[in-house]
Design an enzyme around this catalytic site. Structure first.
Site, PDB file in Angstrom:
ATOM      1  N   SER A   1       0.701  -1.190  -0.238  1.00 47.19           N
ATOM      2  CA  SER A   1      -0.067   0.007   0.037  1.00 47.19           C
ATOM      3  C   SER A   1       0.617   1.347  -0.277  1.00 47.19           C
ATOM      4  O   SER A   1       0.079   2.338  -0.143  1.00 47.19           O
ATOM      5  CB  SER A   1      -0.928   0.048   1.181  1.00 47.19           C
ATOM      6  OG  SER A   1      -0.406  -0.155   2.343  1.00 47.19           O
TER       7      SER A   1
ATOM      8  N   ASN B   1      -2.653  -1.981  13.046  1.00 42.26           N
ATOM      9  CA  ASN B   1      -4.251  -1.575  12.971  1.00 42.26           C
ATOM     10  C   ASN B   1      -4.538  -0.404  13.588  1.00 42.26           C
ATOM     11  O   ASN B   1      -5.186   0.351  13.202  1.00 42.26           O
ATOM     12  CB  ASN B   1      -4.905  -2.760  13.715  1.00 42.26           C
ATOM     13  CG  ASN B   1      -4.646  -4.225  12.939  1.00 42.26           C
ATOM     14  OD1 ASN B   1      -4.013  -3.926  12.057  1.00 42.26           O
ATOM     15  ND2 ASN B   1      -5.147  -5.307  13.408  1.00 42.26           N
TER      16      ASN B   1
ATOM     17  N   THR C   1     -39.622  25.597 -10.971  1.00 37.52           N
ATOM     18  CA  THR C   1     -39.923  24.211 -10.383  1.00 37.52           C
ATOM     19  C   THR C   1     -40.101  23.576 -11.560  1.00 37.52           C
ATOM     20  O   THR C   1     -40.517  23.938 -12.650  1.00 37.52           O
ATOM     21  CB  THR C   1     -40.881  24.194  -9.381  1.00 37.52           C
ATOM     22  OG1 THR C   1     -42.218  24.433 -10.059  1.00 37.52           O
ATOM     23  CG2 THR C   1     -40.982  24.920  -8.270  1.00 37.52           C
ATOM     24  N   HIS C   2     -39.688  22.023 -11.654  1.00 36.83           N
ATOM     25  CA  HIS C   2     -40.031  21.299 -13.109  1.00 36.83           C
ATOM     26  C   HIS C   2     -39.192  21.873 -14.043  1.00 36.83           C
ATOM     27  O   HIS C   2     -39.691  21.914 -15.194  1.00 36.83           O
ATOM     28  CB  HIS C   2     -41.353  20.994 -13.360  1.00 36.83           C
ATOM     29  CG  HIS C   2     -42.152  20.507 -12.045  1.00 36.83           C
ATOM     30  ND1 HIS C   2     -42.480  19.453 -11.481  1.00 36.83           N
ATOM     31  CD2 HIS C   2     -42.911  21.362 -10.924  1.00 36.83           C
ATOM     32  CE1 HIS C   2     -43.226  19.231 -10.606  1.00 36.83           C
ATOM     33  NE2 HIS C   2     -43.417  20.448 -10.292  1.00 36.83           N
TER      34      HIS C   2
ATOM     35  N   SER D   1     -13.248  25.051 -28.677  1.00 33.71           N
ATOM     36  CA  SER D   1     -13.197  23.586 -29.386  1.00 33.71           C
ATOM     37  C   SER D   1     -12.277  23.601 -30.492  1.00 33.71           C
ATOM     38  O   SER D   1     -11.768  24.646 -31.008  1.00 33.71           O
ATOM     39  CB  SER D   1     -14.356  23.642 -30.122  1.00 33.71           C
ATOM     40  OG  SER D   1     -14.458  22.853 -31.256  1.00 33.71           O
TER      41      SER D   1
ATOM     42  N   LYS E   1     -16.912  28.284 -30.551  1.00 31.36           N
ATOM     43  CA  LYS E   1     -17.322  27.779 -28.951  1.00 31.36           C
ATOM     44  C   LYS E   1     -16.567  28.371 -27.806  1.00 31.36           C
ATOM     45  O   LYS E   1     -15.422  28.620 -27.695  1.00 31.36           O
ATOM     46  CB  LYS E   1     -16.954  26.181 -28.871  1.00 31.36           C
ATOM     47  CG  LYS E   1     -18.036  25.359 -29.813  1.00 31.36           C
ATOM     48  CD  LYS E   1     -19.299  25.623 -29.433  1.00 31.36           C
ATOM     49  CE  LYS E   1     -19.804  24.829 -28.386  1.00 31.36           C
ATOM     50  NZ  LYS E   1     -19.748  23.393 -28.525  1.00 31.36           N
TER      51      LYS E   1
ATOM     52  N   ASN F   1     -16.939  26.880 -23.721  1.00 35.64           N
ATOM     53  CA  ASN F   1     -17.503  25.781 -23.489  1.00 35.64           C
ATOM     54  C   ASN F   1     -17.234  25.900 -21.817  1.00 35.64           C
ATOM     55  O   ASN F   1     -16.226  26.089 -21.409  1.00 35.64           O
ATOM     56  CB  ASN F   1     -17.043  24.389 -23.855  1.00 35.64           C
ATOM     57  CG  ASN F   1     -17.340  24.068 -25.208  1.00 35.64           C
ATOM     58  OD1 ASN F   1     -18.409  24.569 -25.887  1.00 35.64           O
ATOM     59  ND2 ASN F   1     -16.586  23.357 -25.908  1.00 35.64           N
TER      60      ASN F   1
ATOM     61  N   GLU G   1     -18.617  21.436 -16.116  1.00 38.02           N
ATOM     62  CA  GLU G   1     -18.962  20.120 -16.469  1.00 38.02           C
ATOM     63  C   GLU G   1     -18.096  19.325 -15.704  1.00 38.02           C
ATOM     64  O   GLU G   1     -18.506  18.007 -15.174  1.00 38.02           O
ATOM     65  CB  GLU G   1     -18.806  19.827 -17.826  1.00 38.02           C
ATOM     66  CG  GLU G   1     -20.011  20.795 -18.825  1.00 38.02           C
ATOM     67  CD  GLU G   1     -19.625  20.535 -20.275  1.00 38.02           C
ATOM     68  OE1 GLU G   1     -20.594  20.621 -21.078  1.00 38.02           O
ATOM     69  OE2 GLU G   1     -18.476  21.018 -20.610  1.00 38.02           O
TER      70      GLU G   1
ATOM     71  N   TYR H   1     -10.323  -6.112  12.566  1.00 40.68           N
ATOM     72  CA  TYR H   1      -9.420  -5.792  11.352  1.00 40.68           C
ATOM     73  C   TYR H   1      -9.374  -6.767  10.157  1.00 40.68           C
ATOM     74  O   TYR H   1      -9.317  -7.833  10.547  1.00 40.68           O
ATOM     75  CB  TYR H   1      -7.954  -5.299  11.665  1.00 40.68           C
ATOM     76  CG  TYR H   1      -7.192  -5.048  10.508  1.00 40.68           C
ATOM     77  CD1 TYR H   1      -7.355  -3.595  10.015  1.00 40.68           C
ATOM     78  CD2 TYR H   1      -6.278  -6.038   9.613  1.00 40.68           C
ATOM     79  CE1 TYR H   1      -6.571  -3.283   8.927  1.00 40.68           C
ATOM     80  CE2 TYR H   1      -5.763  -5.476   8.461  1.00 40.68           C
ATOM     81  CZ  TYR H   1      -6.007  -4.148   8.019  1.00 40.68           C
ATOM     82  OH  TYR H   1      -5.152  -3.761   7.025  1.00 40.68           O
TER      83      TYR H   1
ATOM     84  N   GLN I   1      -7.663  -2.004   4.129  1.00 44.03           N
ATOM     85  CA  GLN I   1      -6.626  -1.274   3.338  1.00 44.03           C
ATOM     86  C   GLN I   1      -7.247  -0.438   2.428  1.00 44.03           C
ATOM     87  O   GLN I   1      -6.685   0.535   1.682  1.00 44.03           O
ATOM     88  CB  GLN I   1      -5.384  -2.310   3.132  1.00 44.03           C
ATOM     89  CG  GLN I   1      -4.282  -1.436   2.366  1.00 44.03           C
ATOM     90  CD  GLN I   1      -3.113  -2.272   2.206  1.00 44.03           C
ATOM     91  OE1 GLN I   1      -2.418  -2.713   3.142  1.00 44.03           O
ATOM     92  NE2 GLN I   1      -2.825  -2.767   1.043  1.00 44.03           N
TER      93      GLN I   1
ATOM     94  N   LYS J   1      -8.177   3.779   1.766  1.00 45.27           N
ATOM     95  CA  LYS J   1      -7.531   4.572   1.770  1.00 45.27           C
ATOM     96  C   LYS J   1      -7.647   5.448   0.267  1.00 45.27           C
ATOM     97  O   LYS J   1      -7.816   6.730   0.059  1.00 45.27           O
ATOM     98  CB  LYS J   1      -5.883   4.425   1.830  1.00 45.27           C
ATOM     99  CG  LYS J   1      -5.786   4.351   3.292  1.00 45.27           C
ATOM    100  CD  LYS J   1      -4.262   3.526   3.727  1.00 45.27           C
ATOM    101  CE  LYS J   1      -4.320   3.062   5.020  1.00 45.27           C
ATOM    102  NZ  LYS J   1      -5.105   1.900   5.001  1.00 45.27           N
TER     103      LYS J   1
HETATM  104  N1  ARG Z   1      -1.446  -1.381   5.433  1.00 45.40           N
HETATM  105  C1  ARG Z   1      -2.300  -1.870   6.151  1.00 45.40           C
HETATM  106  C2  ARG Z   1      -3.727  -0.989   6.148  1.00 45.40           C
HETATM  107  O1  ARG Z   1      -3.661   0.040   5.652  1.00 45.40           O
HETATM  108  C3  ARG Z   1      -1.618  -1.662   7.639  1.00 45.40           C
HETATM  109  C4  ARG Z   1      -2.319  -2.753   8.522  1.00 45.40           C
HETATM  110  C5  ARG Z   1      -1.660  -4.243   8.473  1.00 45.40           C
HETATM  111  N2  ARG Z   1      -2.308  -4.900   9.187  1.00 45.40           N
HETATM  112  C6  ARG Z   1      -2.290  -6.218   9.151  1.00 45.40           C
HETATM  113  N3  ARG Z   1      -2.741  -6.820  10.247  1.00 45.40           N
HETATM  114  N4  ARG Z   1      -2.029  -6.849   8.079  1.00 45.40           N
HETATM  115  O2  ARG Z   1      -4.437  -1.679   6.521  1.00 45.40           O
END
Ligand code: ARG
Length: 459
Positions: free
Chosen positions: A22, A109, A154-155, A276, A282, A284, A289, A316, A321, A324
């Site tokens: 990650s 964790n 409205t509408h 364009s 144009k 735009n 958008e 966990y 993961q 993120k």
């Molecule tokens: N890279 C992991 C995450 O973002 C870290 C936690 C890993 N923990 C584990 N028990 N493998 O979730």
């Protein structure tokens, strides 16, 4: 380097490492990870695991890593599993063997939870500030055309005349609620998870209150299993981001329409529009958008984490993961969209005569007339019928409201009194809507004043 391995006879395959790593995205958390590790080193000293000298060596080394991480080549060639592993490897390089003690009684964790919470606190503040910029741009635009009248819809059908500032204040209210949502998301992220261990609570007697004070957290998390399993705070942020995008998208949709040649109300600045490659004429509305398009992406981020979390057994699971990328993605897109919207709003010009003409050519005054009849004693249902007939007659004969005189009206129905004829101008009907929150000029002036004060308090 790995933070595990003793139990394995062979290392992970290349394909698994590539698949599960990650670092590529959680490197964004390095600042938070360093801050958390420095606080954790101080907690380890308090718990008697580190001497003062060892703690100082670790904290100093982490300071140096923070400086290095600002450089462009810091992450180059790094093959660590995640940012937490990378920081510990760098710590070993800088501080030597004492680095082996930094993870005492700590789990990744809780570290992920801590880092995300620290990062989210800053991110909520950033979005809050950007929302303030959009709200200020709306108020400035309202101030530039204080008396402009537009037909409200409205509408997608002309409904009743409103003041242009009243329309802009509607968006001000949406963004004010969004700012509250980001403040609430920040409050929910603002609980300190360290001390939870992997899931069962740390085996070391950490002073969690002291850690929370050290990192500036308002509260402590209350249950170690909840800490390992919980991503509600990330969902709260994503929800705030999604609703903000939804509001931006509706503004974009309105303004794309209002700036068409068919409407001709708004002129978008050259700086925020594009041409364009084929059609020379144009201009735009790409900025708007893109904002509308990115709304879908951010909603996808919320959806993605919702679905990831649904059905995960406590506590966990590595699925988490996957929190993120949507989180970072949403933060980047909502931040960029707010900045862009602020610039579009600040540079927009209203051709006030166009929406006024649109209001005057249509029958947006019908409600004003019906209400005037009701005020004069005609039961509203009958007044509604009467004005409906007036509109029908006008549609048949091609008459606009301004084509009617007071005499015509009275001839049409005796319930119409002479003074009601002035309501054939949409700017007059507005004046009857001085109820708080309405579009009467006084009510809008007061709302603008209050909005300015609220904005000053918000920022
Ligand atoms: N890279 C992991 C995450 O973002 C870290 C936690 C890993 N923990 C584990 N028990 N493998 O979730």
């Amino acid at each position: 380097m790995k933070l595990w391995g003793g139990r394995f006879e062979t290392g992970p395959s290349e394909i698994f490492e590539r698949f599960s790593g990650s670092l590529e995205f959680d490197r964004r958390l390095i600042g938070a990870d360093i801050l958390g590790s420095q606080a954790f080193a101080r907690a380890l000293e308090q718990a008697g695991i580190l001497s003062a000298e060892e703690r100082a060596r670790i904290v100093d080394a982490l300071d140096r890593i923070r400086e290095e991480a600002a450089g462009p080549e810091f992450f180059e060639g790094a093959a660590d599993e995640d940012v937490h592993t990378l920081v510990i490897r760098k710590l070993k390089e800088h501080a030597g063997a004492v680095a082996d003690k930094i993870h005492t009684g700590r789990s990744r964790n809780e570290q992920v939870s801590l880092d995300l919470r620290l990062w989210l606190r800053g991110e909520c503040d950033r979005q809050h500030g950007l929302l303030g910029g959009v709200m200020r741009a709306l108020l400035d635009l309202a101030g530039r055309y204080p008396d402009a009248v537009i037909p409200g819809y409205t509408h997608t059908r002309r409904a009743q005349a409103v003041l242009w500032p009243h329309y802009l204040l509607a968006y001000f209210e949406m963004f004010a609620r969004d700012a509250e949502r980001f403040a609430e998301a920040r409050r929910r992220a603002d609980a300190m998870p360290l001390g939870s261990g992997a899931l069962a609570g740390s085996g070391f007697p950490f002073d969690r209150q002291a850690m929370a004070r050290d990192l500036g957290f308002a509260a402590l998390t209350a249950n170690s299993m909840d800490v390992s399993a919980d991503r509600d705070f990330a969902l709260d942020f994503l929800y705030a981001a999604t609703v903000t995008m939804l509001h931006l998208s509706r503004l974009a949709e309105d303004w794309i329409l209002y700036s068409t040649e068919e409407f001709g109300w708004l002129e978008l600045a050259d700086e925020v529009t594009s041409g364009s490659s084929l059609m020379p004429q144009k201009k735009n509305p790409d900025a708007l958008e893109l904002i509308r398009g990115k709304c879908g992406r951010v909603l996808g981020c919320l959806n993605s984490l919702m679905v990831t979390m649904k059905g995960l057994p406590l506590t966990y699971n590595r699925d988490m993961q996957e929190d993120k990328e949507p989180l970072f993605e949403a933060a980047v897109q909502v931040g960029g969209s707010l900045e862009m919207a602020g610039a579009v709003i600040a540079s927009a010009r209203l051709n006030a005569e166009r929406p006024l003409a649109a209001a005057q050519e249509s029958w947006v005054v019908a409600t004003d007339l019906a209400e005037a009849l009701a005020r004069a004693g005609t039961p509203f249902h009958q007044a509604h019928q009467l004005v409906g007939k007036l509109v029908l007659e006008s549609v048949r004969t091609g008459k606009k409201p301004a084509d009617w005189t007071a005499d015509d009206l009275r001839r049409f129905a005796p319930e119409f009194t002479a003074d009601m004829a002035r309501l054939l101008d949409p700017r007059e009907g507005l004046r009857t809507r001085e109820v708080a929150g309405g579009t009467g000029p006084g009510a809008v002036a007061r709302a603008l004043e209050q909005a300015r004060a609220r904005l000053a308090e918000l920022l």
